[in-house]
Design a protein around this motif. Structure first.
Motif, mmCIF file in Angstrom:
data_model
loop_
_atom_site.group_PDB
_atom_site.id
_atom_site.type_symbol
_atom_site.label_atom_id
_atom_site.label_comp_id
_atom_site.label_asym_id
_atom_site.label_seq_id
_atom_site.Cartn_x
_atom_site.Cartn_y
_atom_site.Cartn_z
ATOM 1 N N ILE A 155 -26.864 -12.628 116.186
ATOM 2 C CA ILE A 155 -26.378 -13.632 117.135
ATOM 3 C C ILE A 155 -26.541 -13.109 118.567
ATOM 4 C CG2 ILE A 155 -24.741 -14.676 115.528
ATOM 5 C CD1 ILE A 155 -22.556 -13.030 116.918
ATOM 6 N N PRO A 156 -26.725 -13.998 119.540
ATOM 7 C CA PRO A 156 -26.814 -13.539 120.932
ATOM 8 C C PRO A 156 -25.452 -13.100 121.440
ATOM 9 C CG PRO A 156 -26.953 -15.929 120.823
ATOM 10 C CD PRO A 156 -26.945 -15.439 119.406
ATOM 11 N N ASP A 157 -25.457 -12.085 122.313
ATOM 12 C CA ASP A 157 -24.185 -11.610 122.864
ATOM 13 C C ASP A 157 -23.824 -12.296 124.167
ATOM 14 O OD1 ASP A 157 -25.947 -10.491 124.654
ATOM 15 O OD2 ASP A 157 -25.128 -8.459 124.515
ATOM 16 N N GLY A 158 -24.685 -13.185 124.668
ATOM 17 C CA GLY A 158 -24.411 -13.908 125.900
ATOM 18 C C GLY A 158 -24.887 -13.185 127.142
ATOM 19 N N GLU A 159 -25.393 -11.971 126.986
ATOM 20 C CA GLU A 159 -25.871 -11.188 128.134
ATOM 21 C C GLU A 159 -27.323 -10.759 127.948
ATOM 22 O OE1 GLU A 159 -23.119 -7.989 128.526
ATOM 23 O OE2 GLU A 159 -21.432 -9.317 128.976
ATOM 24 N N GLY A 160 -28.054 -11.453 127.115
ATOM 25 C CA GLY A 160 -29.464 -11.131 126.906
ATOM 26 C C GLY A 160 -29.724 -10.218 125.716
ATOM 27 N N GLY A 161 -28.689 -9.698 125.082
ATOM 28 C CA GLY A 161 -28.853 -8.829 123.924
ATOM 29 C C GLY A 161 -28.515 -9.573 122.639
ATOM 30 N N TRP A 162 -28.627 -8.850 121.529
ATOM 31 C CA TRP A 162 -28.358 -9.437 120.225
ATOM 32 C C TRP A 162 -27.401 -8.543 119.456
ATOM 33 C CZ3 TRP A 162 -30.276 -14.188 119.127
ATOM 34 C CH2 TRP A 162 -31.301 -14.661 119.954
ATOM 35 N N LEU A 163 -26.577 -9.164 118.615
ATOM 36 C CA LEU A 163 -25.598 -8.454 117.790
ATOM 37 C C LEU A 163 -25.867 -8.712 116.324
ATOM 38 C CD1 LEU A 163 -22.341 -9.523 119.635
ATOM 39 C CD2 LEU A 163 -23.349 -7.276 119.701
ATOM 40 N N GLU A 164 -25.611 -7.724 115.498
ATOM 41 C CA GLU A 164 -25.609 -7.934 114.051
ATOM 42 C C GLU A 164 -24.163 -8.175 113.650
ATOM 43 O OE1 GLU A 164 -27.525 -4.559 112.271
ATOM 44 O OE2 GLU A 164 -29.428 -5.619 112.222
ATOM 45 N N ARG A 165 -23.912 -9.320 113.043
ATOM 46 C CA ARG A 165 -22.550 -9.684 112.647
ATOM 47 C C ARG A 165 -22.502 -9.782 111.129
ATOM 48 N NH1 ARG A 165 -20.053 -15.257 114.602
ATOM 49 N NH2 ARG A 165 -21.867 -16.019 113.481
ATOM 50 N N PRO A 166 -21.698 -8.944 110.466
ATOM 51 C CA PRO A 166 -21.566 -9.053 109.008
ATOM 52 C C PRO A 166 -20.674 -10.236 108.635
ATOM 53 C CG PRO A 166 -20.248 -7.227 109.840
ATOM 54 C CD PRO A 166 -20.983 -7.795 111.017
#
Length: 176
Positions: A155-166
């Motif tokens: 998912i996007p983190d809102g600041e241009g990066g991406w997160l892996e969310r379990p």
């Protein structure tokens, strides 16, 4: 012998002769005079409404009230990176066109290739294996056992990066 048109004309003339003909109805005239003698009513003016003030909805970036809140410790430490990102060149699978919240795990099957899970959603029951994708956020199935399906979403983190969310899809117990 006169035709039916003649008799129809005579009947119409007799009916019309009975209408009015200068006869006076004193009770009707008295009632109308009484109505005319009453003072005229006054129509109330229209109420004054306050002017319309448009409302601008500003909470669209916040969490939906229909999804459960995430745990506070996960929300504090999550910060996206440029290393994690969805694979744009990958062909999307059918079950990626639906929200992951719409799926319910209903069972498992095992064969010589390993274990697979049965999920209900998207108009039917679907068989999924480890490595398949599920949901709109590039959710990859990483683990399947008899009681749950483990999914990792990007998912996007809102600041241009991406997160892996379990995420987990627990087995829904039968109500029998």
């Amino acid at each position: 012998m006169k035709g039916p048109g003649f008799w129809l004309a005579v009947l119409a003339a007799l009916l019309l002769a009975g209408c009015g003909g200068g006869q006076d109805y004193p009770d009707q005239q008295a009632w109308m005079a009484g109505v005319r003698a009453k003072p005229k009513g006054r129509i109330e003016p229209l109420p004054v409404f306050p002017p319309y003030e448009p409302f601008t909805y500003t909470a669209s970036g916040l969490r939906s009230p229909f999804t459960p809140p995430e745990r506070a410790e996960l929300a504090r430490k999550q910060q996206g990176t440029k290393r994690v990102h969805p694979d744009e060149s990958r062909v999307k699978q059918f079950l990626e066109g639906f929200n992951i919240e719409d799926f319910i795990m209903v069972g498992t099957l095992a064969d010589q290739r390993g274990i697979c899970a049965l999920i209900r959603g998207a108009g039917g029951i679907h068989r999924v294996r480890t490595g398949d994708y599920l949901g709109r956020n590039d959710g990859r199935i990483v683990d399947i056992d008899e009681s749950r399906i483990g999914v990792v979403e990007i998912i996007p983190d809102g600041e241009g990066g991406w997160l892996e969310r379990p995420r987990e899809l627990p087995l829904k117990e039968s109500s029998r």
